[in-house]
Design a protein around this motif. Structure first.
Motif, PDB file in Angstrom:
ATOM      1  N   ASN A 149       0.867  -1.183   0.000  1.00  0.00           N
ATOM      2  CA  ASN A 149       0.000   0.000   0.000  1.00  0.00           C
ATOM      3  C   ASN A 149       0.902   1.231   0.000  1.00  0.00           C
ATOM      4  N   HIS A 150       0.286   2.435  -0.067  1.00  0.00           N
ATOM      5  CA  HIS A 150       1.109   3.642   0.004  1.00  0.00           C
ATOM      6  C   HIS A 150       1.820   3.681   1.350  1.00  0.00           C
ATOM      7  N   GLY A 151       3.132   3.738   1.295  1.00  0.00           N
ATOM      8  CA  GLY A 151       3.914   3.837   2.527  1.00  0.00           C
ATOM      9  C   GLY A 151       4.103   2.530   3.280  1.00  0.00           C
ATOM     10  N   VAL A 152       3.616   1.430   2.711  1.00  0.00           N
ATOM     11  CA  VAL A 152       3.764   0.131   3.387  1.00  0.00           C
ATOM     12  C   VAL A 152       4.569  -0.800   2.469  1.00  0.00           C
ATOM     13  N   TRP A 153       5.756  -1.113   2.854  1.00  0.00           N
ATOM     14  CA  TRP A 153       6.588  -1.966   2.012  1.00  0.00           C
ATOM     15  C   TRP A 153       7.524  -2.832   2.837  1.00  0.00           C
ATOM     16  N   THR A 154       8.036  -3.896   2.189  1.00  0.00           N
ATOM     17  CA  THR A 154       9.043  -4.760   2.799  1.00  0.00           C
ATOM     18  C   THR A 154      10.278  -4.690   1.917  1.00  0.00           C
ATOM     19  N   TYR A 155      11.405  -4.586   2.554  1.00  0.00           N
ATOM     20  CA  TYR A 155      12.667  -4.551   1.814  1.00  0.00           C
ATOM     21  C   TYR A 155      13.083  -5.984   1.485  1.00  0.00           C
ATOM     22  N   LEU A 156      13.248  -6.282   0.203  1.00  0.00           N
ATOM     23  CA  LEU A 156      13.601  -7.655  -0.179  1.00  0.00           C
ATOM     24  C   LEU A 156      15.108  -7.841  -0.332  1.00  0.00           C
ATOM     25  N   GLY A 157      15.783  -6.818  -0.801  1.00  0.00           N
ATOM     26  CA  GLY A 157      17.228  -6.939  -0.975  1.00  0.00           C
ATOM     27  C   GLY A 157      17.778  -5.768  -1.757  1.00  0.00           C
ATOM     28  N   GLY A 158      19.096  -5.716  -1.796  1.00  0.00           N
ATOM     29  CA  GLY A 158      19.733  -4.618  -2.519  1.00  0.00           C
ATOM     30  C   GLY A 158      21.164  -4.986  -2.822  1.00  0.00           C
ATOM     31  N   THR A 159      21.926  -4.022  -3.312  1.00  0.00           N
ATOM     32  CA  THR A 159      23.303  -4.348  -3.645  1.00  0.00           C
ATOM     33  C   THR A 159      24.171  -4.359  -2.379  1.00  0.00           C
ATOM     34  N   ARG A 160      25.111  -5.273  -2.382  1.00  0.00           N
ATOM     35  CA  ARG A 160      26.033  -5.348  -1.239  1.00  0.00           C
ATOM     36  C   ARG A 160      27.208  -4.402  -1.450  1.00  0.00           C
ATOM     37  N   ASP A 161      27.376  -3.928  -2.687  1.00  0.00           N
ATOM     38  CA  ASP A 161      28.516  -3.034  -2.949  1.00  0.00           C
ATOM     39  C   ASP A 161      28.128  -1.962  -3.969  1.00  0.00           C
ATOM     40  N   ASP A 162      28.561  -2.110  -5.226  1.00  0.00           N
ATOM     41  CA  ASP A 162      28.257  -1.088  -6.235  1.00  0.00           C
ATOM     42  C   ASP A 162      26.804  -1.174  -6.681  1.00  0.00           C
ATOM     43  N   ALA A 163      26.258  -0.043  -7.099  1.00  0.00           N
ATOM     44  CA  ALA A 163      24.909  -0.019  -7.673  1.00  0.00           C
ATOM     45  C   ALA A 163      24.981  -0.435  -9.141  1.00  0.00           C
ATOM     46  N   ALA A 164      23.831  -0.791  -9.717  1.00  0.00           N
ATOM     47  CA  ALA A 164      23.811  -1.227 -11.119  1.00  0.00           C
ATOM     48  C   ALA A 164      24.338  -0.118 -12.043  1.00  0.00           C
TER      49      ALA A 164
END
Ligand code: KG4
Ligand code: ZN
Length: 337
Positions: A149-164
């Motif tokens: 929903n607006h403002g409701v989210w779960t973080y699934l993952g991201g980069t451990r170092d450099d961004a794409a």
């Protein structure tokens, strides 16, 4: 409801007035791209100085476009990016927004820049539906979130170092392109053969939703070592291999998350969302899911840093906050909802 959005987290100084989170009534933007090209990247102190130079003219231009003035701004609220970003740059926007909200007596809404990137998709004629998956791919970030929903989210993952985007830019430099070379590399890749020079795609097979791109630069540097100067066909094949390695892992994890969370929409945001191959491959792979989620990609000018997304985000997540409680936060993330 007309919100004036202000964005100064990095090297862009932007202001925009957006009505009801959907109609852009005016906008202005200044960028220090020329300086970055000179120095080969963003120099924080330079970026902050440029923010200072541009902030008032940019806001003034945005007001003038709707025949408003600082005396009669004709807006209902002020929204500002308070993080993440470069502290010197953030402070310029945050303190300007505080001052304006105080003298105009208008509510002040702090906005998370990373979340705002996804809100560029709500300016589309057919906005995303919840539950949605958001992939942010920019020069500084690579994050995957599940929005219910607006403002409701779960973080699934991201980069451990450099961004794409950083991976595109660093490898583009090895191919001789000036900063930021992502778009130029993608353009060269069009005439290359992706499988010709294999480039490792890190974490492609892992089950989690984390990414790692820092090894790519080293791998490409090794490949280049033996070929100097680089022949044109070799450069094109290598560019295609690099693009393949980055896009494959982004698409693979996004499609798996979309399937696992049974989302109705997939949003890609950030500068790398301009990548044609990413758009095509993701659209193609999402078709394997039934029902197929809609793929929402903001128009290119809204993929890179802008203030329209800040004003739109503030509309949907309208949380007026006393100025004394707002502080620029350079390390704000999407990890906490
Ligand atoms: O969102 P953005 O402005 O980055 C941050 O503010 O962090 O996006 C800029 C990034 C750069 O890394 C640039 O090389 C990359 O987006 N980019 C691309 C393309 N166009 C821009 N990367 C790959 N393919 C493109 N077509
Ligand atoms: Zn950004």
């Amino acid at each position: 409801m007309r919100i004036l959005g202000i964005e100064t987290s990095c090297d862009e100084t932007a202001a925009a007035i957006v009505e009801n989170g959907t109609i852009v009534v005016s906008q202005a933007l200044a960028t220090s791209l020329a300086l970055q090209q000179k120095w080969g990247g963003v120099v924080p102190e330079q970026a902050a100085r440029e923010q200072l130079r541009s902030i008032l003219p940019v806001i003034d231009e945005t007001l003038k476009e709707i025949n408003a003035s600082p005396k009669e701004p004709n807006i209902d609220a002020v929204a500002v990016t308070y993080g993440p970003g470069l502290i010197g740059s953030l402070l310029v926007g945050v303190e300007t927004a505080k001052t304006l909200s105080l003298i105009w007596n208008k509510p002040l809404v702090p906005v998370n820049h990373l979340l705002a990137h996804f809100y560029a998709a709500w300016l589309d004629n057919s906005p995303p539906l919840f539950p949605a998956l958001g992939l942010l791919v920019s020069g500084g970030h690579t994050d995957l979130i599940h929005l219910t929903n607006h403002g409701v989210w779960t973080y699934l993952g991201g980069t451990r170092d450099d961004a794409a985007g950083e991976a595109f830019d660093k490898t583009a430099r090895l191919l001789g392109f000036p900063y930021p070379g992502g778009a130029a590399l993608a353009n060269l890749a069009k005439s290359g053969r992706p499988g010709k020079i294999p480039v490792p795609s890190p974490m492609l097979e892992t089950k989690h939703f984390e990414f790692s791109f820092s090894g790519l630069k080293t791998a490409v540097a090794r490949i280049c070592e033996n070929y100097n100067p680089l022949a044109e066909t070799f450069r094109a094949d290598l560019a295609a291999g690099i693009q393949e390695a980055i896009v494959q892992v982004l698409v693979r994890k996004t499609v798996r998350a979309a399937s696992q969370y049974k989302v109705h929409s997939v949003i890609i945001a950030g500068g790398v969302a301009a990548n044609e191959y990413l758009r095509i491959l993701l659209a193609q792979e999402l078709k394997s899911l039934k029902p197929t989620p809609s793929l929402q990609i903001p128009k290119p000018s809204l993929c890179t840093d802008n203030a329209v997304m800040v004003a739109a985000c503030a509309h949907y997540l309208y949380k007026p906050t006393p100025f004394s409680s707002i502080q620029a936060d350079p390390s704000l993330s999407l990890k906490i909802s």
